[in-house]
Write an enzyme that holds these catalytic residues in place. Sequence first.
Site, PDB file in Angstrom:
ATOM      1  N   LYS A 115      14.091  18.279  -7.969  1.00 26.30           N
ATOM      2  CA  LYS A 115      15.297  18.916  -7.512  1.00 26.30           C
ATOM      3  C   LYS A 115      15.567  18.633  -6.064  1.00 26.30           C
ATOM      4  O   LYS A 115      16.656  18.950  -5.586  1.00 26.30           O
ATOM      5  CB  LYS A 115      14.903  20.465  -7.855  1.00 26.30           C
ATOM      6  CG  LYS A 115      14.945  20.599  -9.395  1.00 26.30           C
ATOM      7  CD  LYS A 115      15.043  22.141  -9.441  1.00 26.30           C
ATOM      8  CE  LYS A 115      15.087  22.435 -11.021  1.00 26.30           C
ATOM      9  NZ  LYS A 115      15.387  24.203 -11.417  1.00 26.30           N
ATOM     10  N   LYS A 207      19.270  14.883 -21.060  1.00 25.06           N
ATOM     11  CA  LYS A 207      19.376  16.135 -21.421  1.00 25.06           C
ATOM     12  C   LYS A 207      20.555  16.841 -21.280  1.00 25.06           C
ATOM     13  O   LYS A 207      21.534  16.704 -20.537  1.00 25.06           O
ATOM     14  CB  LYS A 207      18.305  17.119 -20.586  1.00 25.06           C
ATOM     15  CG  LYS A 207      17.186  17.153 -21.079  1.00 25.06           C
ATOM     16  CD  LYS A 207      16.044  18.131 -20.378  1.00 25.06           C
ATOM     17  CE  LYS A 207      16.363  19.367 -20.737  1.00 25.06           C
ATOM     18  NZ  LYS A 207      15.423  20.501 -19.993  1.00 25.06           N
ATOM     19  N   LYS A 210      24.512  21.794 -17.752  1.00 27.48           N
ATOM     20  CA  LYS A 210      25.648  22.432 -17.427  1.00 27.48           C
ATOM     21  C   LYS A 210      26.358  21.632 -16.420  1.00 27.48           C
ATOM     22  O   LYS A 210      27.516  21.943 -16.062  1.00 27.48           O
ATOM     23  CB  LYS A 210      25.599  23.886 -17.009  1.00 27.48           C
ATOM     24  CG  LYS A 210      24.648  24.121 -15.779  1.00 27.48           C
ATOM     25  CD  LYS A 210      24.682  25.657 -15.273  1.00 27.48           C
ATOM     26  CE  LYS A 210      24.117  25.609 -13.995  1.00 27.48           C
ATOM     27  NZ  LYS A 210      25.163  25.492 -13.009  1.00 27.48           N
TER      28      LYS A 210
END
Length: 346
Positions: A115, A207, A210
């Site tokens: 991240k 994956k 959003k």
Amino acid sequence: MTRVFSGVQPTGNLHLGNYLGAIVNFVTLQADHECLYCVVDLHAITVPIAVWGGPEALRRNTREVTAAFIAAGIDPKRHIIFNQSQVAGHAELTWVFNCVARLGWLNRMTQFKEKAGKDRENASVGLYDYPVLMASDILVYRATHVPVGEDQKQHLELSRDIAQKFNNDFSGSIAANGFDEKFFPLPEPVITGPATRVMSLRDGTKKMSKSDPSDYSRINLTDDADTIAQKIRKAKTDPEPLPSEEKGLESRPEADNLVGIYAALSGKPKSEVLAQFGGAQFSGFKSDLVDLAVAKLSPIAAEMKRLTDDPAYVDRILIDGADRARAIASETMNAVKDIVGFVHRR
């Protein structure tokens, strides 16, 4: 009865991956466990404000996740639905655990590296400390089981390490205060369902997310029947017919993803789905998948809309849940303070 804890971040645009990978399993676990399901708004703010959207978006997304829990079938009267920031014990226990956890443990956490990317110096301390807060989320309720995806298994292992070290470090005080030597349980993972990892409808190697720029990569839980049908019909496939056995899906990520989605929505194993559709072309299979997805998901979208149109009702659910969660967390924190040696008001 075992106690289950899990949480979902309020980052907007809940999609089929969130539903099949987490929420549908939350519903199943209600039958045999005492469940606490949390909207983890403290975790949401560990990334830049541009990602979580600011105060208005956070409030809206917190209510949307709550609505999704209820619309999917979680009973807020039998179990507890709440948002994390309403229970101070999460943050309070995190500090104690920060003093128990070791720097080397956190340095091994792969999700922070992913991240934060190359610009780690500009990542928040909260993002780095995220796994310790997750341990506190679980252990402030002394939960025994946690439904997790593959990407969270390492964090759950850290929770177990922290619980074990606390129990060892304070073993004498734990006994002196009349508690079992295993004051904090070592929480076990619960991984269920044939489609715990749902992939993009545009690329079966990624994956469902959003953040994907294409809305056709995902089915949002708020999508209506026509939108669901259109997205499934446009989903990427390959020219070969469906195989009759699971081995035939190994080098076909898009086919594997659609079969996995059908299996999860129907409650059947992939082998049974392939026994039914093996040898069929994707056009026919997609038509059946559209019917199934619309039947399963449209009622959830409709109920979510009804609930989010009444934010006062959703807030009452969260306040009631937080009151009940706080009672459990306060009991744990009073015990922790006694064990560590803090002088406090009882």
